[in-house]
Write a protein that holds these residues in place. Structure first.
Motif, PDB file in Angstrom:
ATOM      1  N   PRO A  11       0.798  -1.232   0.000  1.00  0.00           N
ATOM      2  CA  PRO A  11       0.000   0.000   0.000  1.00  0.00           C
ATOM      3  C   PRO A  11       0.832   1.286   0.000  1.00  0.00           C
ATOM      4  O   PRO A  11       0.331   2.335  -0.361  1.00  0.00           O
ATOM      5  N   TRP A  12       2.089   1.201   0.361  1.00  0.00           N
ATOM      6  CA  TRP A  12       2.940   2.394   0.401  1.00  0.00           C
ATOM      7  C   TRP A  12       3.676   2.625  -0.923  1.00  0.00           C
ATOM      8  O   TRP A  12       4.534   3.488  -1.028  1.00  0.00           O
ATOM      9  N   PHE A  13       3.335   1.859  -1.958  1.00  0.00           N
ATOM     10  CA  PHE A  13       4.020   1.968  -3.243  1.00  0.00           C
ATOM     11  C   PHE A  13       2.991   2.082  -4.365  1.00  0.00           C
ATOM     12  O   PHE A  13       2.078   1.266  -4.469  1.00  0.00           O
ATOM     13  N   ASP A  14       3.133   3.098  -5.213  1.00  0.00           N
ATOM     14  CA  ASP A  14       2.229   3.319  -6.344  1.00  0.00           C
ATOM     15  C   ASP A  14       2.883   2.741  -7.597  1.00  0.00           C
ATOM     16  O   ASP A  14       3.714   3.386  -8.237  1.00  0.00           O
ATOM     17  N   LEU A  15       2.522   1.521  -7.946  1.00  0.00           N
ATOM     18  CA  LEU A  15       3.145   0.815  -9.067  1.00  0.00           C
ATOM     19  C   LEU A  15       2.892   1.516 -10.399  1.00  0.00           C
ATOM     20  O   LEU A  15       3.785   1.611 -11.244  1.00  0.00           O
ATOM     21  N   LYS A  16       1.697   2.040 -10.606  1.00  0.00           N
ATOM     22  CA  LYS A  16       1.367   2.717 -11.860  1.00  0.00           C
ATOM     23  C   LYS A  16       2.269   3.939 -12.069  1.00  0.00           C
ATOM     24  O   LYS A  16       2.835   4.132 -13.147  1.00  0.00           O
ATOM     25  N   SER A  17       2.417   4.760 -11.048  1.00  0.00           N
ATOM     26  CA  SER A  17       3.309   5.932 -11.144  1.00  0.00           C
ATOM     27  C   SER A  17       4.748   5.498 -11.374  1.00  0.00           C
ATOM     28  O   SER A  17       5.488   6.150 -12.112  1.00  0.00           O
ATOM     29  N   ALA A  18       5.152   4.410 -10.748  1.00  0.00           N
ATOM     30  CA  ALA A  18       6.524   3.925 -10.890  1.00  0.00           C
ATOM     31  C   ALA A  18       6.811   3.504 -12.331  1.00  0.00           C
ATOM     32  O   ALA A  18       7.839   3.878 -12.900  1.00  0.00           O
ATOM     33  N   ILE A  19       5.907   2.763 -12.934  1.00  0.00           N
ATOM     34  CA  ILE A  19       6.137   2.270 -14.299  1.00  0.00           C
ATOM     35  C   ILE A  19       6.067   3.403 -15.313  1.00  0.00           C
ATOM     36  O   ILE A  19       6.979   3.586 -16.136  1.00  0.00           O
ATOM     37  N   ILE A  20       5.007   4.189 -15.254  1.00  0.00           N
ATOM     38  CA  ILE A  20       4.849   5.289 -16.219  1.00  0.00           C
ATOM     39  C   ILE A  20       5.979   6.304 -16.052  1.00  0.00           C
ATOM     40  O   ILE A  20       6.584   6.751 -17.032  1.00  0.00           O
ATOM     41  N   GLY A  21       6.269   6.665 -14.824  1.00  0.00           N
ATOM     42  CA  GLY A  21       7.326   7.648 -14.557  1.00  0.00           C
ATOM     43  C   GLY A  21       8.686   7.175 -15.009  1.00  0.00           C
ATOM     44  O   GLY A  21       9.465   7.946 -15.588  1.00  0.00           O
ATOM     45  N   SER A  22       9.012   5.902 -14.766  1.00  0.00           N
ATOM     46  CA  SER A  22      10.339   5.416 -15.145  1.00  0.00           C
ATOM     47  C   SER A  22      10.512   5.393 -16.662  1.00  0.00           C
ATOM     48  O   SER A  22      11.569   5.763 -17.168  1.00  0.00           O
ATOM     49  N   LEU A  23       9.485   4.987 -17.387  1.00  0.00           N
ATOM     50  CA  LEU A  23       9.578   4.983 -18.850  1.00  0.00           C
ATOM     51  C   LEU A  23       9.689   6.402 -19.401  1.00  0.00           C
ATOM     52  O   LEU A  23      10.536   6.692 -20.256  1.00  0.00           O
ATOM     53  N   LEU A  24       8.858   7.297 -18.905  1.00  0.00           N
ATOM     54  CA  LEU A  24       8.854   8.675 -19.389  1.00  0.00           C
ATOM     55  C   LEU A  24      10.152   9.397 -19.033  1.00  0.00           C
ATOM     56  O   LEU A  24      10.814   9.970 -19.903  1.00  0.00           O
ATOM     57  N   MET A  25      10.523   9.369 -17.762  1.00  0.00           N
ATOM     58  CA  MET A  25      11.693  10.139 -17.341  1.00  0.00           C
ATOM     59  C   MET A  25      13.002   9.533 -17.834  1.00  0.00           C
ATOM     60  O   MET A  25      13.942  10.267 -18.155  1.00  0.00           O
ATOM     61  N   GLY A  26      13.086   8.211 -17.931  1.00  0.00           N
ATOM     62  CA  GLY A  26      14.278   7.596 -18.493  1.00  0.00           C
ATOM     63  C   GLY A  26      14.496   8.032 -19.930  1.00  0.00           C
ATOM     64  O   GLY A  26      15.612   8.357 -20.345  1.00  0.00           O
ATOM     65  N   THR A  27      13.408   8.083 -20.692  1.00  0.00           N
ATOM     66  CA  THR A  27      13.488   8.517 -22.091  1.00  0.00           C
ATOM     67  C   THR A  27      13.896   9.982 -22.192  1.00  0.00           C
ATOM     68  O   THR A  27      14.794  10.332 -22.971  1.00  0.00           O
ATOM     69  N   VAL A  28      13.272  10.844 -21.412  1.00  0.00           N
ATOM     70  CA  VAL A  28      13.580  12.282 -21.464  1.00  0.00           C
ATOM     71  C   VAL A  28      15.039  12.538 -21.099  1.00  0.00           C
ATOM     72  O   VAL A  28      15.756  13.270 -21.792  1.00  0.00           O
TER      73      VAL A  28
END
Length: 140
Positions: A11-28
């Motif tokens: 419950p203390w981890f937002d998996l959706k934000s983790a996946i979307i954020g890592s793909l987006l920010m890694g690319t940028v």
């Protein structure tokens, strides 16, 4: 299912934000550092993606927790937006200041700005509720 079963994600981890954020920010970040060569770009992108996966999931849940505090709405949104943004900027800058990132400052700006926008939107929706539901209810 017994109470001792491990829940994934916790419950203390937002998996959706983790996946979307890592793909987006890694690319940028990879694109920001691409002018220095493929190896530095991939190193920077990989560091950013790994960092974002682990910390975006934690910090987004922290933002939600802050947004549920019993404060005036403006103070709650400010707290839940600014504090996670400060944490994000400090951690990302430290990450990219270590060897392997040619442009640490430029690599810190997008995560800081995108993080602040996301923290604001999430905290606003928690404080005021989902505004799209209200507008649909008023049209009936």
């Amino acid at each position: 299912m017994p109470d001792s079963a491990i829940k994934f994600p916790p419950p203390w981890f937002d998996l959706k934000s983790a996946i979307i954020g890592s793909l987006l920010m890694g690319t940028v970040v990879g694109l920001i550092n691409y002018s220095h060569g493929l190896t530095p770009a991939l190193t920077s992108a990989g560091k950013q993606a790994a960092y974002t996966f682990f910390f975006a999931g934690l910090i987004m849940q922290y933002c939600r927790w802050l947004a549920e505090r019993d404060l005036p709405p403006w103070a709650t949104i400010a707290l839940a937006t600014l504090w996670p943004t400060v944490i994000t900027v400090i951690l990302v800058f430290m990450l990219h200041s270590f060897r392997g990132t040619p442009e640490p400052v430029l690599s810190t700006i997008p995560p800081g700005l995108m993080g602040m926008s996301a923290y604001f939107l999430v905290s606003r929706n928690i404080v005021f509720g989902d505004l799209s539901d209200e507008s649909e209810a008023n049209t009936d």
